[in-house]
Design a protein around this motif. Structure first.
Motif, mmCIF file in Angstrom:
data_model
loop_
_atom_site.group_PDB
_atom_site.id
_atom_site.type_symbol
_atom_site.label_atom_id
_atom_site.label_comp_id
_atom_site.label_asym_id
_atom_site.label_seq_id
_atom_site.Cartn_x
_atom_site.Cartn_y
_atom_site.Cartn_z
ATOM 1 N N ASP A 1 47.611 37.379 34.668
ATOM 2 C CA ASP A 1 46.612 36.516 34.639
ATOM 3 C C ASP A 1 46.941 35.375 34.245
ATOM 4 O O ASP A 1 46.269 34.205 34.285
ATOM 5 C CB ASP A 1 45.299 37.323 34.170
ATOM 6 C CG ASP A 1 44.881 38.535 34.700
ATOM 7 O OD1 ASP A 1 45.401 38.702 35.752
ATOM 8 O OD2 ASP A 1 44.104 39.213 34.078
ATOM 9 N N SER A 2 48.176 34.991 33.350
ATOM 10 C CA SER A 2 48.258 33.874 33.018
ATOM 11 C C SER A 2 49.233 33.007 33.885
ATOM 12 O O SER A 2 49.519 33.241 34.976
ATOM 13 C CB SER A 2 49.246 34.123 31.787
ATOM 14 O OG SER A 2 50.522 34.801 32.109
ATOM 15 N N GLU B 1 44.479 24.661 33.733
ATOM 16 C CA GLU B 1 44.113 23.430 32.969
ATOM 17 C C GLU B 1 45.050 23.287 31.673
ATOM 18 O O GLU B 1 45.359 22.270 31.339
ATOM 19 C CB GLU B 1 42.587 23.443 32.626
ATOM 20 C CG GLU B 1 42.071 22.403 31.959
ATOM 21 C CD GLU B 1 40.606 22.469 31.642
ATOM 22 O OE1 GLU B 1 40.042 23.583 32.007
ATOM 23 O OE2 GLU B 1 40.153 21.735 30.596
ATOM 24 N N HIS B 2 45.242 24.376 31.146
ATOM 25 C CA HIS B 2 45.858 24.306 29.731
ATOM 26 C C HIS B 2 47.407 23.925 29.848
ATOM 27 O O HIS B 2 48.002 23.343 29.220
ATOM 28 C CB HIS B 2 45.706 25.609 29.038
ATOM 29 C CG HIS B 2 44.439 25.746 27.988
ATOM 30 N ND1 HIS B 2 44.237 26.554 27.368
ATOM 31 C CD2 HIS B 2 43.461 24.625 28.204
ATOM 32 C CE1 HIS B 2 42.828 26.260 26.915
ATOM 33 N NE2 HIS B 2 42.569 25.215 27.142
ATOM 34 N N CYS C 1 48.939 32.151 25.056
ATOM 35 C CA CYS C 1 48.670 30.677 25.648
ATOM 36 C C CYS C 1 49.271 29.719 24.643
ATOM 37 O O CYS C 1 48.832 29.627 23.482
ATOM 38 C CB CYS C 1 47.197 30.363 25.944
ATOM 39 S SG CYS C 1 46.760 28.575 26.445
ATOM 40 N N CYS D 1 46.681 30.227 29.467
ATOM 41 C CA CYS D 1 45.524 31.203 29.848
ATOM 42 C C CYS D 1 45.042 30.436 31.165
ATOM 43 O O CYS D 1 44.268 31.228 31.857
ATOM 44 C CB CYS D 1 44.522 31.391 28.935
ATOM 45 S SG CYS D 1 43.730 29.573 28.596
ATOM 46 N N SER D 2 45.216 29.415 31.583
ATOM 47 C CA SER D 2 44.651 28.881 32.776
ATOM 48 C C SER D 2 45.335 27.486 33.094
ATOM 49 O O SER D 2 46.221 26.981 32.347
ATOM 50 C CB SER D 2 43.088 28.123 32.380
ATOM 51 O OG SER D 2 43.122 27.166 31.471
#
Ligand SMILES: [Zn+2]
Length: 101
Positions: free
Chosen positions: A73-74, A86-87, A62, A83-84
């Motif tokens: 998943d990233s 939001e990031h 990330c 990682c999400s």
């Protein structure tokens, strides 16, 4: 009459004893008799510990918090992985503000 009662108690005790012994031992003696004596660790017990083939997946880092996550998943944004979502949005907002300078 009393002998019959004792016989029933004895049978019940024997059954309980067998059940307790089987519950205490994970490897039942019946299963051991079925398999061959030459190969005790050749049964299905070993295959249960096999890990899923997920380690072949590449890990990405990330760009915001540095957490490593599987690529599936990233969240990908441009050339960076996050990682999400939001990031990813945070990184996009931060990069956009810095690019102005
Ligand atoms: Zn992150």
């Amino acid at each position: 009459m009393r002998q019959i009662f004792l016989l029933v108690v004895f049978v019940l005790a024997a059954r309980w004893l067998v059940k307790t012994m089987r519950a205490g031992q994970p490897q039942a003696p019946a299963a051991g008799r079925r398999g061959a004596r030459s190969g005790p660790a050749h049964g299905t017990a070993g295959s249960a510990q096999r890990e899923p083939p997920r380690l072949a997946e590449p890990m990405v880092r990330c760009a915001v918090c540095g957490v490593h996550a599987p690529q599936s998943d990233s969240v990908r944004s441009g050339a960076q992985y996050f990682c999400s979502a939001e990031h990813a949005q945070r990184y996009a907002a931060r990069a956009g503000g810095r690019e102005g300078r």
